[in-house]
Design an enzyme around this catalytic site. Structure first.
Site, PDB file in Angstrom:
ATOM      1  N   ASP A  79       0.891  -1.029   0.059  1.00 57.58           N
ATOM      2  CA  ASP A  79       0.005  -0.109   0.167  1.00 57.58           C
ATOM      3  C   ASP A  79       0.817   1.132  -0.101  1.00 57.58           C
ATOM      4  O   ASP A  79       2.131   1.136   0.336  1.00 57.58           O
ATOM      5  CB  ASP A  79      -0.935  -0.073   1.248  1.00 57.58           C
ATOM      6  CG  ASP A  79      -2.239   1.063   1.222  1.00 57.58           C
ATOM      7  OD1 ASP A  79      -2.105   1.401  -0.063  1.00 57.58           O
ATOM      8  OD2 ASP A  79      -2.634   1.334   2.239  1.00 57.58           O
TER       9      ASP A  79
ATOM     10  N   ASP B 176      -4.687  -3.302   5.462  1.00 58.40           N
ATOM     11  CA  ASP B 176      -5.087  -3.073   6.790  1.00 58.40           C
ATOM     12  C   ASP B 176      -6.569  -2.983   7.045  1.00 58.40           C
ATOM     13  O   ASP B 176      -7.066  -3.046   8.313  1.00 58.40           O
ATOM     14  CB  ASP B 176      -4.885  -1.446   7.050  1.00 58.40           C
ATOM     15  CG  ASP B 176      -5.338  -0.465   5.856  1.00 58.40           C
ATOM     16  OD1 ASP B 176      -6.215  -1.074   5.082  1.00 58.40           O
ATOM     17  OD2 ASP B 176      -4.619   0.658   5.855  1.00 58.40           O
TER      18      ASP B 176
ATOM     19  N   ASP C 121      -9.465  -6.485   3.296  1.00 59.97           N
ATOM     20  CA  ASP C 121      -7.926  -7.031   2.687  1.00 59.97           C
ATOM     21  C   ASP C 121      -7.771  -8.335   3.084  1.00 59.97           C
ATOM     22  O   ASP C 121      -6.950  -8.921   2.738  1.00 59.97           O
ATOM     23  CB  ASP C 121      -7.114  -6.090   3.382  1.00 59.97           C
ATOM     24  CG  ASP C 121      -6.883  -4.581   2.839  1.00 59.97           C
ATOM     25  OD1 ASP C 121      -7.277  -4.726   1.505  1.00 59.97           O
ATOM     26  OD2 ASP C 121      -6.678  -3.693   3.181  1.00 59.97           O
TER      27      ASP C 121
ATOM     28  N   GLU D 109      33.029 -38.682  12.720  1.00 63.95           N
ATOM     29  CA  GLU D 109      33.010 -39.647  13.925  1.00 63.95           C
ATOM     30  C   GLU D 109      32.950 -41.014  13.340  1.00 63.95           C
ATOM     31  O   GLU D 109      33.397 -41.884  13.461  1.00 63.95           O
ATOM     32  CB  GLU D 109      31.943 -39.333  14.903  1.00 63.95           C
ATOM     33  CG  GLU D 109      32.204 -37.988  15.727  1.00 63.95           C
ATOM     34  CD  GLU D 109      31.099 -37.444  16.568  1.00 63.95           C
ATOM     35  OE1 GLU D 109      30.203 -38.236  16.879  1.00 63.95           O
ATOM     36  OE2 GLU D 109      31.279 -36.541  17.043  1.00 63.95           O
TER      37      GLU D 109
ATOM     38  N   THR E 285      30.714 -31.062  21.748  1.00 64.82           N
ATOM     39  CA  THR E 285      30.714 -30.267  20.468  1.00 64.82           C
ATOM     40  C   THR E 285      29.533 -30.183  19.691  1.00 64.82           C
ATOM     41  O   THR E 285      29.593 -29.209  18.751  1.00 64.82           O
ATOM     42  CB  THR E 285      31.756 -30.938  19.548  1.00 64.82           C
ATOM     43  OG1 THR E 285      31.192 -32.340  19.303  1.00 64.82           O
ATOM     44  CG2 THR E 285      33.086 -31.341  20.122  1.00 64.82           C
ATOM     45  N   ASP E 286      28.666 -30.772  19.779  1.00 69.13           N
ATOM     46  CA  ASP E 286      27.543 -30.616  19.319  1.00 69.13           C
ATOM     47  C   ASP E 286      26.291 -29.594  19.728  1.00 69.13           C
ATOM     48  O   ASP E 286      25.706 -28.841  19.054  1.00 69.13           O
ATOM     49  CB  ASP E 286      26.433 -31.958  18.852  1.00 69.13           C
ATOM     50  CG  ASP E 286      27.006 -32.963  18.065  1.00 69.13           C
ATOM     51  OD1 ASP E 286      27.939 -32.618  17.379  1.00 69.13           O
ATOM     52  OD2 ASP E 286      26.389 -33.875  17.553  1.00 69.13           O
TER      53      ASP E 286
END
Length: 904
Positions: free
Chosen positions: A329, A638, A642, A707, A735-736
């Protein structure tokens, strides 16, 4: 509050019972006591999950159960210490999972709090907006078209007030509301025409109601079991990741089985291979990925809210990154929405008004440099400004010398203009009270109010110039009324076009005199044979940031289309100023659309950058045409009308200031500042969130791949497992977790808004991500095997060799977290400390890893030893290799053709 048949009582009785006032509302001092007595105006929600419940949920996971069985097996074969460590890791991992899950739930609850509805009330004679949850019985609520009814209430004023109560009563047609009492007891809800109920929608007119019930005492509260909040649905992305996790889990289990039998084939002990395989299975499956993604999504959405974009539906975050068109708009979104009347055309004369904004300071002059004009009482100019102030639902409010508009900014501009002419709203309303009205309708583009005037009634109609002139039969000038012939009509339209071509919004005003108030208050009867009074020409300057935002969106491959109800010349002038309209673009009007079928619009839409004089119904046609070409469409809106377009669009963006509650409910996103630049900020955040999720996936899967490859390769070569089962589990925990979450908090990548939009159904592994995961995971795995082999070849003990592999694996994985921050830019270009969370996660994980080696109790539990200096140097050198290799690969990427090395 005991049951009271409010519909059977008069407005006066209601006011007396609830100790309130029909004009000044509730005294603010009474509110705290009433809140304490009745509670907040909210429906009861299911309580959040308890921590113990979450913890038990974590322990019920299949992989955790397998791990517990493995711990029991360890105990049965005499490895009591291993059993204790495994169970400790299980509990620690569950606690971390609960923390992440709890944080995700808290984030999602916080998001829901961002979109709580507001209510317009009068307290202490002042109109204010407050959270609907703060309403109490006795509050005087203002109701306008498009509002959700915030609580149950008794109507005390209704002007063509109509309410859609389908959600409560099933009645398909809107109910016209009355003020008078209704006789009888136990009158069905559908027949309580003088009551309004929480959760229903005002579809037309306006009114006032006194709140009678709040929260669970409302009608909808009494059937709250039917409306209990559904559990948070996962987003499409989360569903895809869940499916990905299952697929990876199956693949990992297949590999683990292969590792198990390979180990047996190479002569490894059965119990050792069982424990190793179980630990590897647990470590290989990224079971925490959906939770991490939820947290990343929720925290990203909270960041958006700080930039004035409130996401109501999480799937919109994913969709934002794929948007190719933004239909915006004009008024308030691309412009500042500080409408100011700068010119007035009355009686064949153009007048200039000085001053800007809502401060009623300025003068009216007939020409530049001439003396100020004060309209004489009874003059045409006086009637013109009085009409603009009368046909008006806005209010000009002063707080500490600062003026603000409550209501529509366009109507506010007319109030300010009339104030500059010497008129005061309260005095005018007392002298010429409004007795009826025909509310504004977006289809008619007009509004009419009726006032007592002298010995009769006058109606003022304001609206779109072309439509109002069509309905006018006379024109008023200083000589009196004269017929509005075709020549005069064309002259007036030329004046209108001149104003519009200068980027001004033009509003026409007409009137009609009546002896008495007409009995038929319809548009067909009352908005015909009008007398044209003049034009208000208003300027709503373009937002400075909107021009930059349009340019950024163009760079990002996103096309901006202006859709407005304004005149074509006005819309085109603003579009040119902002860079939306480019040489060769078309401008279509609502009438053009009415003459086209969908096929014709489909053919025209690629070259149209401005749609002017359109109604909300046209937006659906425009969306369909854009989707026909494969566009992902964001649409702003608005009004009540709409709502269908906002739902139909891929991303519906409702206005937070001027938007109705209906529009907000239908939208995926609410712009708190009604600003186009906020949409672009949201798109950037959406792209950033998706990019961060890809980084998290890349990191987790490459680490898990490393791994698997390390253990499989070492066993296949006859070296035995380079990691003990407990070391594998510890790696998964340390580490994860923290690094993966920290990657989800990364700042926007450089150039993220110079990339084309992501394709909606593009694989999450697109752009070579899958290949990078495999080769980077293989690199990490091979480095751990090299460290293990080095230790064994140098005569180190098995514990020392495994410690080297253990430390190399952890260091290379943690270093790799910095690699995945950008697919092409080096760490130096990104900046090491631009993601402080990742630095802190790295330091935390490294500290825990070092503790496992140097703290005697932990060293014994994890089968590690203190290494000699030479071995530490080997570990450090190998651990940094991923950073060096990936930096070299990025350098090659930057120097190679983008087609060979995609940016994402």
């Amino acid at each position: 509050m005991p049951k009271t048949f409010w519909y059977g009582k008069s407005a006066e009785e209601i006011i007396r019972i609830l100790d309130t006032d029909a004009s000044s509302g509730l005294q603010a001092g009474k509110v705290p006591k009433l809140l304490a007595e009745y509670g907040t105006n909210e429906l009861a929600q299911a309580p959040p999950r308890r921590l113990l419940e979450m913890l038990l949920g974590q322990l019920k996971e299949t992989l955790v159960i397998i791990l517990v069985i493995a711990a029991i097996v360890s105990g049965l074969v005499g490895e009591i210490e291993d059993t204790i460590v495994i169970l400790a890791i299980v509990i620690l991992n569950a606690v971390l999972g609960v923390y992440q899950e709890n944080r995700a739930e808290q984030s999602l609850r916080a998001l829901k709090g961002l979109t709580k509805p507001l209510a317009k009330v009068i307290r202490n004679r002042k109109i204010m907006q407050i959270p609907a949850a703060q309403l109490v019985p006795g509050d005087l609520v203002l109701l306008d078209t498009g509002d959700y009814i915030p609580a149950d209430g008794r109507v005390i004023e209704a002007v063509n007030l109509q309410v859609d109560e389908a959600a409560l009563t099933g009645e398909s047609l809107p109910v016209e509301k009355l003020v008078s009492p209704i006789e009888g007891e136990d009158v069905p809800l559908g027949d309580q025409a003088n009551m309004v109920f929480m959760g229903t929608i005002v579809t037309g007119g306006r009114g006032r109601a006194i709140v009678t019930s709040t929260g669970m005492a409302t009608q909808i509260g009494q059937i709250a079991t039917m409306l209990q909040e559904a559990p948070q649905e996962p987003t499409p992305l989360q569903k895809r990741l869940g499916e990905l996790g299952k697929m990876l889990g199956m693949a990992a289990l297949a590999i683990v089985i292969m590792v198990f039998f390979t180990g047996l084939w190479r002569g490894e002990p059965l119990v050792t291979m069982f424990m190793t395989s179980v630990s590897l299975a647990v470590a290989a499956v990224p079971e925490g990925l959906p939770t991490v993604v939820t947290i990343v999504l929720a925290l990203g959405v909270q960041r958006m809210s700080k930039r004035n974009a409130v996401i109501r539906k999480l799937p919109a975050v994913e969709t934002l990154g794929t948007a190719t068109v933004i239909c915006s708009d004009k008024t308030g979104t691309l412009t500042k929405n500080e409408m100011t009347v700068v010119k007035a055309y009355v009686g064949g004369q153009t007048y200039a008004l000085s001053g800007i904004g809502y401060q009623p300071e300025g003068v009216i002059t007939a020409a530049e440099g001439t003396a100020p004009i004060i309209p004489k009482e009874g003059s045409l100019l006086s009637l013109f400004f009085q009409g603009g102030m009368s046909a008006n639902d806005a209010r000009l409010d002063e707080i500490d010398g600062n003026f603000r508009i409550i209501g529509d900014p366009t109507e506010g501009a007319l109030l300010v203009a009339a104030a500059k002419a010497g008129f005061h709203q309260e005095e005018l309303n007392e002298d010429f009270p409004r007795i009826a009205e025909i509310p504004f309708d977006s289809a008619r583009k007009m509004m009419t109010t009726f006032h007592r005037w002298s010995n009769g009634v006058v109606s003022f109609t304001k609206g779109a110039p072309d439509i109002l002139l069509e309905r006018s039969s006379h024109v008023q000038n200083e000589r009196g009324q004269e017929p509005l012939d075709e020549g005069v009509r064309k002259d007036l339209m030329r004046v209108n076009s001149t104003f519009a071509a200068q980027g001004m919004r033009v509003l026409a005003l007409g009137c009609r005199w009546w002896k008495v108030l007409p009995s038929d208050l319809s548009s067909a009867k009352c908005e015909q044979e009008l007398t044209f009074l003049g034009f208000f020409a208003m300027l709503d300057p373009a937002r400075p940031e909107a021009k930059e935002a349009v340019a950024i969106s163009r760079q990002a491959g996103i096309r901006t289309i202006m859709i407005t109800g304004d005149h074509m010349e006005t819309a085109e002038a603003i579009a040119k100023e902002l860079g939306i309209w480019q040489e060769g673009d078309q401008v279509l009007s609502g009438r053009d659309l009415d003459r086209m079928d969908q096929q014709g619009l489909n053919a025209a839409v690629p070259s149209v950058s401005v749609f002017a004089r359109v109604s909300p119904e046209h937006k659906m046609l425009i969306i369909n045409a854009l989707k026909h070409h494969g566009h992902v469409v964001a649409m702003t809106g608005d009004g009540v009308n709409d709502a269908p377009a906002l739902k139909r669009a891929d991303i519906g963006a409702a206005m937070g200031i001027t938007g109705t509650e209906v529009a907000k409910e239908a939208a995926d996103m609410v712009l708190l500042d009604d600003n186009f630049a906020t949409i672009i900020s949201a798109v950037e955040e959406g792209r950033t969130i998706f990019a961060n999720i890809r980084k998290t996936i890349q990191y987790l899967l490459s680490c898990n791949t490393g791994e698997i490859i390390a253990i499989f390769t070492a066993i296949l070569l006859g070296l035995g497992s380079p990691l003990t089962p407990i070391q594998i589990l510890w790696l998964n925990l340390v580490t994860d977790g923290p690094p993966a979450l920290a990657l989800g908090l990364d700042k926007p990548e450089k150039g993220i808004m110079q990339r084309p939009p992501r394709k909606p159904f593009e694989s999450i592994f697109s752009g070579g991500l899958g290949a990078r995961i495999l080769w980077q995971g293989a690199l990490i795995g091979v480095l751990a095997v090299i460290a293990y082999w080095w230790g064994l070849s140098q005569g180190r003990t098995l514990a020392e060799a495994r410690t080297m592999a253990f430390l190399t694996m952890s260091l290379s994985q943690l270093v790799h977290a910095f690699n995945v921050r950008h697919p092409r830019l080096s760490l130096g270009q990104i900046g090491l400390f631009t993601n402080r969370a990742l630095v802190y996660a790295f330091l935390l994980s490294i500290s825990l890893q070092v503790a496992v080696v140097f703290v005697p109790v932990l060293r014994s539990a994890f089968d590690t030893v203190v290494l000699v200096r030479e071995d530490w140097l080997i570990v450090l050198a190998l651990g940094l290799v991923p950073l060096l290799i990936v930096e070299l690969e990025k350098l090659i990427r930057r120097r190679s053709k983008p087609a060979l090395f995609p940016a994402t």
